[in-house]
Design an enzyme around this catalytic site. Structure first.
Site, mmCIF file in Angstrom:
data_model
loop_
_atom_site.group_PDB
_atom_site.id
_atom_site.type_symbol
_atom_site.label_atom_id
_atom_site.label_comp_id
_atom_site.label_asym_id
_atom_site.label_seq_id
_atom_site.Cartn_x
_atom_site.Cartn_y
_atom_site.Cartn_z
ATOM 1 N N SER A 76 0.924 -1.280 0.074
ATOM 2 C CA SER A 76 -0.005 -0.066 0.032
ATOM 3 C C SER A 76 0.830 1.476 0.003
ATOM 4 O O SER A 76 0.280 2.393 -0.190
ATOM 5 C CB SER A 76 -1.023 0.039 1.196
ATOM 6 O OG SER A 76 -1.896 -0.642 1.044
ATOM 7 N N LYS A 79 0.530 3.397 -2.977
ATOM 8 C CA LYS A 79 -0.530 4.472 -3.277
ATOM 9 C C LYS A 79 -0.127 5.928 -3.138
ATOM 10 O O LYS A 79 -0.952 6.655 -3.912
ATOM 11 C CB LYS A 79 -1.760 4.090 -2.271
ATOM 12 C CG LYS A 79 -2.171 2.729 -2.362
ATOM 13 C CD LYS A 79 -3.190 2.234 -1.302
ATOM 14 C CE LYS A 79 -3.625 0.867 -1.143
ATOM 15 N NZ LYS A 79 -4.605 0.372 0.027
ATOM 16 N N TYR A 201 -2.924 -2.085 -10.566
ATOM 17 C CA TYR A 201 -2.901 -2.001 -9.259
ATOM 18 C C TYR A 201 -2.381 -2.995 -8.320
ATOM 19 O O TYR A 201 -1.371 -2.605 -7.456
ATOM 20 C CB TYR A 201 -4.332 -1.717 -8.538
ATOM 21 C CG TYR A 201 -4.515 -1.660 -6.957
ATOM 22 C CD1 TYR A 201 -4.148 -0.665 -6.248
ATOM 23 C CD2 TYR A 201 -5.117 -3.011 -6.519
ATOM 24 C CE1 TYR A 201 -4.071 -0.780 -4.739
ATOM 25 C CE2 TYR A 201 -5.095 -2.968 -5.021
ATOM 26 C CZ TYR A 201 -4.708 -2.045 -4.200
ATOM 27 O OH TYR A 201 -4.469 -2.125 -2.933
ATOM 28 N N TYR A 253 -4.591 4.438 7.870
ATOM 29 C CA TYR A 253 -5.848 3.842 8.080
ATOM 30 C C TYR A 253 -6.575 4.310 9.392
ATOM 31 O O TYR A 253 -6.602 5.307 9.496
ATOM 32 C CB TYR A 253 -5.808 2.159 7.767
ATOM 33 C CG TYR A 253 -5.189 1.857 6.643
ATOM 34 C CD1 TYR A 253 -5.552 2.198 5.520
ATOM 35 C CD2 TYR A 253 -3.754 1.382 6.808
ATOM 36 C CE1 TYR A 253 -4.912 1.912 4.250
ATOM 37 C CE2 TYR A 253 -3.167 0.849 5.437
ATOM 38 C CZ TYR A 253 -3.720 1.068 4.330
ATOM 39 O OH TYR A 253 -2.990 0.813 3.125
ATOM 40 N N VAL A 271 0.867 -3.575 3.860
ATOM 41 C CA VAL A 271 0.728 -4.883 4.718
ATOM 42 C C VAL A 271 2.071 -5.853 4.627
ATOM 43 O O VAL A 271 2.189 -6.853 5.109
ATOM 44 C CB VAL A 271 -0.467 -5.807 4.354
ATOM 45 C CG1 VAL A 271 -1.755 -5.267 4.717
ATOM 46 C CG2 VAL A 271 -0.492 -6.105 2.808
HETATM 47 O O1 DON Z 1 -4.972 -4.571 -2.023
HETATM 48 C C1 DON Z 1 -4.450 -4.912 -1.398
HETATM 49 O O2 DON Z 1 -4.874 -5.755 -0.648
HETATM 50 C C2 DON Z 1 -2.976 -5.045 -0.968
HETATM 51 N N1 DON Z 1 -2.251 -5.130 -2.360
HETATM 52 C C3 DON Z 1 -2.348 -3.650 -0.512
HETATM 53 C C4 DON Z 1 -2.858 -3.659 0.926
HETATM 54 C C5 DON Z 1 -1.863 -3.226 1.874
HETATM 55 O O3 DON Z 1 -0.738 -2.972 1.969
HETATM 56 C C6 DON Z 1 -3.086 -2.317 2.679
HETATM 57 N N2 DON Z 1 -1.983 -1.862 3.912
HETATM 58 N N3 DON Z 1 -1.915 -1.788 4.820
#
Ligand code: DON
Length: 331
Positions: A76, A79, A201, A253, A271
């Site tokens: 993430s 982003k 994405y 978040y 994550v």
């Molecule tokens: O969309 C997703 O679930 C992952 N590619 C990105 C998630 C992520 O890192 C959210 N963060 N904390």
């Protein structure tokens, strides 16, 4: 006026940063709380003990400790940078017609859109990030991916690649993200070619970086969009404030409010265990440790940033700064 003889007598104050990050590393290495992300099967394979801290100043000084060369997928944290590219492609006003800038107070993968405008809430949650990636220009999927990879290259200072197994894992299991894309398509908020945007994405999330790279990226944002090592302009400086504002209010978040209160600097987590934080005009900070809390933020990463902010007086609204703004730097 000081002559060279007088100047040579000015004591050189060594930066406190190397000792300080070593101390933090030792202090938090033993912290084994949390779990690695397992909703993307490939991510569950990571070694939970990995840990690194890296700071890059706007003058290009680098301080790092631990497994700072260990590669992991950016997830993430990407982003933030996709937001910058979409702003460059469309400008602030148009971007705001497609994606909002309000924090959600919800989990990053919540399936929600603003009731009235039907926009996703902000570019840091998954729905908003998918809509943001959808805005990235290119004649076809290859050009869009190449523009994205070239953008990461400017921030990092070397070519990057996508981890195919993480990309495939996410593409195969990302039904929730696919559902968000369909919901946004239903309201006409994204272009019909949603599989192409979802692939982009998933690819942006699967770009490989290490902790050192993340700190250089953070330092680039701290340095008006100019990479402090290569001196390349990675993003139009006029959009850095947009990127940092959204990071500040939405980057962590449903922990964003507490983070802003306690740590007080724009940051973004992913994550896979990375946290990237920006101290404008001073430095970029990155921490990597894959053990996450229930909100998806790295537990050691949060602790390290809290303590760095407190001890170095980095909170943006700190009036009673123990070291004075920027005086942690070498004289
Ligand atoms: O969309 C997703 O679930 C992952 N590619 C990105 C998630 C992520 O890192 C959210 N963060 N904390």
């Amino acid at each position: 006026m000081a002559n060279s003889n007088q100047l040579s007598k000015i004591p050189v104050i060594a930066s406190p940063l190397p000792t300080f990050i070593e101390e933090l590393y030792t202090k938090y290495q033993g912290l084994k709380e949390g779990t690695v992300a397992n909703y993307i099967p490939e991510l569950a394979k990571v070694n939970p003990n990995l840990f690194s801290i890296c700071i890059v100043t706007v003058n290009g000084e680098v301080y790092e400790v631990g497994n700072y060369q260990q590669l992991f997928t950016i997830q993430s944290i990407s982003k933030v940078f996709a937001h910058g590219l979409a702003l460059e492609d469309h400008g602030r006003d148009y971007f705001l017609t497609r994606v909002g800038v309000e924090p959600t107070g919800e989990a990053f993968n919540a399936i929600i859109l603003d009731e009235q405008s039907k926009r996703p809430y902000n570019p840091m949650v998954n729905a908003g990030a998918i809509a943001t990636t959808n805005l990235i220009k290119g004649v076809d999927a290859t050009e869009r991916l190449n523009r994205m990879l070239d953008m990461f290259r400017r921030y990092i200072g070397h070519d990057v690649f996508v981890d195919i197994s993480v990309f495939t894992s996410e593409r195969t299991t990302g039904h929730r993200n696919r559902a968000m894309a369909h919901l946004m398509l239903n309201f006409g908020m994204i272009d019909p070619n949603i599989e192409e945007s979802l692939d982009l994405y998933f690819q942006q999330c699967a770009v490989m970086v290490n902790c050192h790279d993340l700190a250089v990226m953070a330092a680039t944002l701290a340095n008006k969009g100019i990479n402090p090592i290569t001196q390349e302009q990675a993003v139009d400086s006029r959009y850095v404030r947009d990127m940092l504002s959204v990071m500040y209010t939405c980057g962590m978040y449903n922990f964003a409010g507490e983070w802003a209160y306690k740590v007080g600097i724009p940051a973004k987590s992913g994550v896979s265990g990375g946290i990237l934080a920006v101290v404008p005009n001073q430095m970029g900070i990155a921490v990597f440790s894959p053990l996450l809390d229930a909100r998806g933020n790295s537990i050691r990463g949060v602790k390290v940033c809290e303590e760095l902010s407190q001890r170095l007086g980095l909170h943006l609204f700190e009036c009673d700064n123990p070291l004075g703004k920027g005086e942690w730097q070498r004289e």
